[in-house]
Design an enzyme around this catalytic site. Structure first.
Site, PDB file in Angstrom:
ATOM      1  N   GLY A  27      51.057   6.189  72.214  1.00  0.00           N
ATOM      2  CA  GLY A  27      50.529   7.537  72.088  1.00  0.00           C
ATOM      3  C   GLY A  27      48.966   7.463  72.653  1.00  0.00           C
ATOM      4  O   GLY A  27      48.366   6.688  72.008  1.00  0.00           O
ATOM      5  N   ARG A  54      55.876   4.675  76.297  1.00  0.00           N
ATOM      6  CA  ARG A  54      56.604   3.981  75.134  1.00  0.00           C
ATOM      7  C   ARG A  54      57.622   3.044  75.768  1.00  0.00           C
ATOM      8  O   ARG A  54      58.803   3.558  75.854  1.00  0.00           O
ATOM      9  CB  ARG A  54      57.035   4.633  74.048  1.00  0.00           C
ATOM     10  CG  ARG A  54      55.897   5.460  73.350  1.00  0.00           C
ATOM     11  CD  ARG A  54      56.304   6.239  72.105  1.00  0.00           C
ATOM     12  NE  ARG A  54      55.388   7.130  71.440  1.00  0.00           N
ATOM     13  CZ  ARG A  54      54.551   6.876  70.719  1.00  0.00           C
ATOM     14  NH1 ARG A  54      54.120   5.689  70.499  1.00  0.00           N
ATOM     15  NH2 ARG A  54      53.588   7.847  70.285  1.00  0.00           N
ATOM     16  N   ASP A 105      50.302  -0.041  66.647  1.00  0.00           N
ATOM     17  CA  ASP A 105      51.036  -1.305  66.079  1.00  0.00           C
ATOM     18  C   ASP A 105      52.480  -1.720  67.276  1.00  0.00           C
ATOM     19  O   ASP A 105      52.538  -2.881  67.375  1.00  0.00           O
ATOM     20  CB  ASP A 105      51.738  -1.203  64.840  1.00  0.00           C
ATOM     21  CG  ASP A 105      52.850  -0.162  64.740  1.00  0.00           C
ATOM     22  OD1 ASP A 105      52.654   0.935  65.474  1.00  0.00           O
ATOM     23  OD2 ASP A 105      53.812  -0.261  63.961  1.00  0.00           O
ATOM     24  N   THR A 130      44.827   4.648  68.532  1.00  0.00           N
ATOM     25  CA  THR A 130      45.692   5.639  67.871  1.00  0.00           C
ATOM     26  C   THR A 130      45.008   6.591  66.832  1.00  0.00           C
ATOM     27  O   THR A 130      43.957   5.900  66.357  1.00  0.00           O
ATOM     28  CB  THR A 130      46.895   4.635  66.954  1.00  0.00           C
ATOM     29  OG1 THR A 130      47.397   5.682  66.433  1.00  0.00           O
ATOM     30  CG2 THR A 130      45.980   3.914  66.238  1.00  0.00           C
ATOM     31  N   ASP A 172      46.308   7.787  64.354  1.00  0.00           N
ATOM     32  CA  ASP A 172      46.676   7.576  62.896  1.00  0.00           C
ATOM     33  C   ASP A 172      45.852   6.774  62.168  1.00  0.00           C
ATOM     34  O   ASP A 172      46.030   6.795  60.837  1.00  0.00           O
ATOM     35  CB  ASP A 172      47.932   6.801  63.114  1.00  0.00           C
ATOM     36  CG  ASP A 172      49.156   7.756  63.820  1.00  0.00           C
ATOM     37  OD1 ASP A 172      48.889   8.974  63.968  1.00  0.00           O
ATOM     38  OD2 ASP A 172      50.457   7.155  63.981  1.00  0.00           O
ATOM     39  N   ASP A 200      45.960   3.484  61.487  1.00  0.00           N
ATOM     40  CA  ASP A 200      46.875   2.926  60.478  1.00  0.00           C
ATOM     41  C   ASP A 200      46.912   1.505  60.723  1.00  0.00           C
ATOM     42  O   ASP A 200      47.776   0.917  60.393  1.00  0.00           O
ATOM     43  CB  ASP A 200      48.302   3.396  60.327  1.00  0.00           C
ATOM     44  CG  ASP A 200      48.862   3.442  61.876  1.00  0.00           C
ATOM     45  OD1 ASP A 200      48.175   3.393  62.795  1.00  0.00           O
ATOM     46  OD2 ASP A 200      50.062   3.564  62.020  1.00  0.00           O
ATOM     47  N   ARG A 244      52.345   9.718  61.555  1.00  0.00           N
ATOM     48  CA  ARG A 244      53.577   9.147  61.387  1.00  0.00           C
ATOM     49  C   ARG A 244      54.034   8.597  60.062  1.00  0.00           C
ATOM     50  O   ARG A 244      54.515   9.249  59.218  1.00  0.00           O
ATOM     51  CB  ARG A 244      53.734   7.813  62.553  1.00  0.00           C
ATOM     52  CG  ARG A 244      55.041   7.312  62.807  1.00  0.00           C
ATOM     53  CD  ARG A 244      55.274   6.286  63.795  1.00  0.00           C
ATOM     54  NE  ARG A 244      54.597   6.468  64.928  1.00  0.00           N
ATOM     55  CZ  ARG A 244      55.427   6.797  66.063  1.00  0.00           C
ATOM     56  NH1 ARG A 244      56.619   6.685  66.293  1.00  0.00           N
ATOM     57  NH2 ARG A 244      54.719   6.809  67.306  1.00  0.00           N
TER      58      ARG A 244
HETATM   59  O1  F6P Z   1      50.945   7.339  66.763  1.00  0.00           O
HETATM   60  C1  F6P Z   1      50.406   8.477  67.336  1.00  0.00           C
HETATM   61  C2  F6P Z   1      51.275   9.685  67.135  1.00  0.00           C
HETATM   62  O2  F6P Z   1      50.478  10.828  67.449  1.00  0.00           O
HETATM   63  C3  F6P Z   1      51.772   9.711  65.500  1.00  0.00           C
HETATM   64  O3  F6P Z   1      50.894  10.371  64.739  1.00  0.00           O
HETATM   65  C4  F6P Z   1      53.069  10.743  65.938  1.00  0.00           C
HETATM   66  O4  F6P Z   1      53.931  10.592  64.884  1.00  0.00           O
HETATM   67  C5  F6P Z   1      53.493   9.995  67.129  1.00  0.00           C
HETATM   68  O5  F6P Z   1      52.548   9.545  67.719  1.00  0.00           O
HETATM   69  C6  F6P Z   1      54.097  10.979  68.264  1.00  0.00           C
HETATM   70  O6  F6P Z   1      54.492  10.421  69.386  1.00  0.00           O
HETATM   71  P1  F6P Z   1      55.135  11.114  70.614  1.00  0.00           P
HETATM   72  O7  F6P Z   1      53.813  11.769  71.148  1.00  0.00           O
HETATM   73  O8  F6P Z   1      55.852  10.198  71.572  1.00  0.00           O
HETATM   74  O9  F6P Z   1      56.203  12.238  70.389  1.00  0.00           O
END
Ligand code: F6P
Length: 319
Positions: free
Chosen positions: A11, A72, A103, A126, A128, A130, A172
């Protein structure tokens, strides 16, 4: 001249461009050739390398997103994808790789080191927050500010109408965003995945608001009760409480990075290039108390970064 590459993966996060700028400029400063990889690990497999110079990073420090774009990559999860990526790097004479992400990105970098002995350095990017081994990740500070600003607006209308709002924030599996945003927006209840959400206590908090009724409840998207929509459903089912649900979603990932993120991204970018020059590998460059830290990549996801317990207490006292 040594040649290295940089990619952003997973992300996107505000501050990634400031980080790209720092890595490119630090590399040039040390006489390294620096290539940007477009589209994360997918671009690494496809050999999407572009030579970077000072000009290619001009005017990007204030921009959200990532000029290298991100992905991704499913292919990179397989040994075959990683072998293809390693081959593209070798063909292009690229000896080291800096990867900015979360991660998932770090697992990919770690595998590239384990299987192909390519020097890899991870940098935490990120929203998050985390990752074990750093106080903050690039993008987190901007994301919590963006979310708080949005919630301040919701508070105005919630107050006028005397409504109960459940506001879902990203994260997440981690409650860092929810906890900080909850405290900063004066929420009556903060539901995070790290603790069990107590539906009865939540209901009591709504009742405590008395006649004015306005209640702000922050829900981390990974909460075990199932997110804001599900908690709203349960509140109605158990106590016949009507609520409004707002899912902030990707608004939290965009926008111009704040000062904290620009500075962190710049500091970590320069430190990542230093780590390459020092021959370090398979580590994340992080920052704790303004000091640069090095954490084995595998520890960044296997060790748990705890959500400070006093935050729960603080949130309860202030609610
Ligand atoms: O890891 C960052 C994040 O924004 C999380 O908070 C969220 O769950 C996820 O990515 C969403 O991913 P995507 O944009 O691929 O739907």
């Amino acid at each position: 001249m040594r040649r290295i590459a940089l990619l952003t993966s997973g992300g996107d996060a505000p501050g990634m461009n400031a980080h790209i700028r720092a890595v490119v400029r630090a590399s040039l400063h040390h006489g390294l050739e620096i290539y940007g990889v477009e589209n994360g690990f997918s671009g690494l497999i496809d050999g999407e390398f572009i030579k970077m110079d000072r000009k290619s990073t001009a005017n990007i420090i204030s921009r959200g997103g990532t000029i290298l774009r991100t992905a991704r990559s499913k292919e990179f999860l397989n040994p075959g994808g990683r072998a293809a990526a390693a081959a593209r790097m070798k063909e292009n004479g690229i000896e080291g790789l800096i990867g900015c992400g979360g991660d998932g990105t770090f697992r990919g970098l770690h595998a590239l080191w384990e299987e192909h002995k390519i020097q890899v350095i991870g940098t935490p990017g990120t929203i998050d927050n985390d990752l074990y081994g750093t106080f903050y990740t690039i993008g987190y500070d901007t994301a919590v500010n963006t979310a708080t600003e949005a919630i301040d607006r919701i508070r105005d209308t919630a107050d006028s109408h005397g409504r109960v709002f459940l506001i879902e924030v990203m994260g997440r599996h981690a409650g860092f965003i929810a906890m900080d945003v909850g405290i900063a927006s004066g929420a009556e209840y903060i539901a995070v995945p790290e603790t069990v959400t107590n539906m009865d206590m939540l209901y009591q908090r709504i009742l405590k608001q008395g006649k004015k009724r306005r209640t702000i409840i922050i829900v981390g998207e990974g909460d075990e009760e199932g997110g804001a929509t599900e908690i709203a459903r349960k509140l109605y089912e158990l106590y016949e409480v009507d609520t409004k649900v707002t899912i902030l979603g990707h608004i939290q990932r965009g926008g111009s990075p704040g000062v904290r993120d620009r500075v962190l991204a710049s500091h970590l970018g320069v430190a990542a290039v230093d780590a390459i020059l020092d021959g370090k590998t398979d580590i994340m460059v992080g920052r704790i108390h303004n000091e640069i830290t090095y954490t084995p990549l595998a520890e960044t996801w296997s060790k748990v970064k705890p959500l400070k317990s006093y935050f729960h207490e603080l949130a309860d006292i202030l609610a």
